[in-house]
Structures are given as structure tokens and as C-alpha cells.
Scaffold this motif. Structure first.
Motif, mmCIF file in Angstrom:
data_model
loop_
_atom_site.group_PDB
_atom_site.id
_atom_site.type_symbol
_atom_site.label_atom_id
_atom_site.label_comp_id
_atom_site.label_asym_id
_atom_site.label_seq_id
_atom_site.Cartn_x
_atom_site.Cartn_y
_atom_site.Cartn_z
ATOM 1 N N LEU A 1 23.481 41.755 32.022
ATOM 2 C CA LEU A 1 24.081 41.014 32.878
ATOM 3 C C LEU A 1 25.393 41.961 33.207
ATOM 4 N N LEU A 2 25.716 41.973 34.497
ATOM 5 C CA LEU A 2 26.830 42.741 34.730
ATOM 6 C C LEU A 2 27.963 41.403 35.069
ATOM 7 N N ARG A 3 29.227 41.722 34.078
ATOM 8 C CA ARG A 3 29.995 40.751 34.182
ATOM 9 C C ARG A 3 31.304 41.549 34.539
ATOM 10 N N PHE A 4 32.240 40.927 35.682
ATOM 11 C CA PHE A 4 33.558 41.599 35.998
ATOM 12 C C PHE A 4 34.234 40.407 36.546
ATOM 13 N N TRP A 5 35.480 40.644 36.734
ATOM 14 C CA TRP A 5 36.579 40.143 37.515
ATOM 15 C C TRP A 5 37.321 40.643 38.578
ATOM 16 N N LEU A 6 38.017 40.088 39.285
ATOM 17 C CA LEU A 6 38.875 40.601 40.259
ATOM 18 C C LEU A 6 40.090 39.600 40.208
ATOM 19 N N GLU A 7 41.186 40.238 40.507
ATOM 20 C CA GLU A 7 42.563 39.613 40.426
ATOM 21 C C GLU A 7 42.828 39.193 41.800
ATOM 22 N N PHE A 8 43.099 38.056 42.230
ATOM 23 C CA PHE A 8 43.549 37.278 43.452
ATOM 24 C C PHE A 8 45.042 36.857 43.272
ATOM 25 N N PRO A 9 46.027 37.744 43.890
ATOM 26 C CA PRO A 9 47.566 37.573 43.300
ATOM 27 C C PRO A 9 48.063 36.389 44.377
ATOM 28 N N GLU A 10 47.015 35.909 45.138
ATOM 29 C CA GLU A 10 47.635 34.635 46.131
ATOM 30 C C GLU A 10 46.692 33.703 46.367
ATOM 31 N N GLU A 11 47.123 32.419 46.637
ATOM 32 C CA GLU A 11 46.037 31.372 46.906
ATOM 33 C C GLU A 11 45.246 31.485 47.950
ATOM 34 N N ALA A 12 44.219 31.106 48.231
ATOM 35 C CA ALA A 12 43.471 31.281 49.300
ATOM 36 C C ALA A 12 42.661 29.738 49.579
ATOM 37 N N LYS A 13 42.835 29.367 50.736
ATOM 38 C CA LYS A 13 42.314 28.045 51.094
ATOM 39 C C LYS A 13 41.202 28.245 52.306
ATOM 40 N N ARG A 14 40.176 27.303 52.055
ATOM 41 C CA ARG A 14 39.152 27.274 53.093
ATOM 42 C C ARG A 14 38.639 26.032 53.320
ATOM 43 N N ASN A 15 38.738 25.173 54.320
ATOM 44 C CA ASN A 15 38.397 23.636 54.426
ATOM 45 C C ASN A 15 39.111 23.051 53.020
ATOM 46 N N ASP A 16 38.086 22.394 52.198
ATOM 47 C CA ASP A 16 38.391 21.741 51.269
ATOM 48 C C ASP A 16 38.624 22.436 49.622
ATOM 49 N N VAL A 17 38.356 23.687 49.851
ATOM 50 C CA VAL A 17 38.162 24.477 48.877
ATOM 51 C C VAL A 17 39.497 25.329 48.727
ATOM 52 N N THR A 18 40.156 25.516 47.609
ATOM 53 C CA THR A 18 41.161 26.029 47.214
ATOM 54 C C THR A 18 41.081 27.140 46.048
ATOM 55 N N ARG B 1 42.350 35.306 38.094
ATOM 56 C CA ARG B 1 41.459 36.020 38.045
ATOM 57 C C ARG B 1 39.988 35.268 38.244
ATOM 58 N N VAL B 2 39.004 35.929 39.154
ATOM 59 C CA VAL B 2 37.781 35.281 39.365
ATOM 60 C C VAL B 2 36.724 35.885 38.818
ATOM 61 N N PHE B 3 35.852 35.463 38.010
ATOM 62 C CA PHE B 3 34.823 35.945 37.317
ATOM 63 C C PHE B 3 33.520 36.055 37.694
ATOM 64 N N PHE B 4 32.816 36.924 38.031
ATOM 65 C CA PHE B 4 31.485 36.963 38.287
ATOM 66 C C PHE B 4 30.378 37.701 37.310
ATOM 67 N N THR B 5 29.133 36.874 37.597
ATOM 68 C CA THR B 5 28.046 37.572 36.721
ATOM 69 C C THR B 5 26.704 37.624 37.621
ATOM 70 N N ALA B 6 26.024 38.801 37.321
ATOM 71 C CA ALA B 6 25.055 39.204 38.119
ATOM 72 C C ALA B 6 23.871 39.834 37.145
#
Length: 132
Positions: A63-80, A85-90
């Protein structure tokens, strides 16, 4: 979308439990973007860290595990997406796993071809044995 580079330079910060103790730098190659109600929205992104978790027997991929840092809030429709940090696994396949998969595929193909040949033989026998 966002393009990132998985670097071989060790990550200098504190290790992240969800990625692992030994991890390396992830470097964004620009900002992330998505299409919102008002058109294209760009989201700043900072780097992060990545690591490979070895495969677990008997044949699961690594498994590739990683994270990226998003310093600001992002919104789209009803998702914020809050800042942080946002974590990913593949799944990732290393050479040994690819070889093992190729061998398993070859064996399965051979069994399939044997069964196909036997099925055709049985069908021929059935036609010959039919008195009509």
C-alpha cells in the motif's frame, strides 16, 4: 486534480502514524483545482509525506500511503474540506508481486484451456452417443 512528485528525500518533520515512521517527501507540482459553481477553483496545497506499507500474506499488494497539507478550507456543493492533512491510500505492486501474479495468471489460463478441451471432447462424445 493535482500533480505531485513522490521524492526519495526523507521527510524532515514529525512522522505521521497513518503513514509510518519512515517516510519521504511528497511535493505538489502546483495547486489543486476543481470545477465549482462559478467555474474553476484553485486550492493551495503544501507538500506531505509518503511511505510504502509492505504487502500482507498471502498475496495482497503493498500500500502506498501519503498525505498532503491543505492550508485553506475548500468547498464544493455540500462538501467542505477543512484546512489540514488529507490522507490517501492506494495499492501498489512491487516486482515480486507482479511476477507472482503473472505466474498465477499463466496457471489459471492453462487450467481454463484444459477444461475447454475436455468440454469439447465431452460434447463430441455426447453427439456420437446420441442415437437420433
Amino acid at each position: 486534480p493535482i500533480t505531485v512528485e513522490f521524492d526519495s528525500e526523507p521527510y524532515p518533520g514529525e512522522p505521521e502514524a497513518l503513514v509510518g515512521q519512515t517516510c519521504f517527501r511528497v511535493r505538489p507540482q502546483g495547486e489543486a483545482s476543481f470545477v465549482g459553481v462559478g467555474g474553476k477553483v484553485t486550492v493551495p496545497v503544501r507538500g506531505g509525506a509518503w511511505a510504502i506499507q509492505p504487502p500482507k500474506p498471502p498475496q495482497k499488494p503493498a500500500l502506498l500511503r501519503f498525505w498532503l497539507e491543505f492550508p485553506e478550507e475548500a468547498k464544493r456543493n455540500d462538501v467542505t474540506l477543512p484546512p489540514g492533512r488529507v490522507f490517501f491510500t492506494a495499492p501498489v505492486w512491487q516486482e515480486i508481486e507482479l511476477e507472482r501474479g503473472a505466474e498465477a495468471r499463466k496457471e489459471a489460463r492453462e487450467r481454463y484451456e484444459e477444461a475447454e478441451t475436455r468440454s469439447a471432447e465431452l460434447a463430441d462424445e455426447a453427439v456420437k452417443a446420441n442415437p437420433l
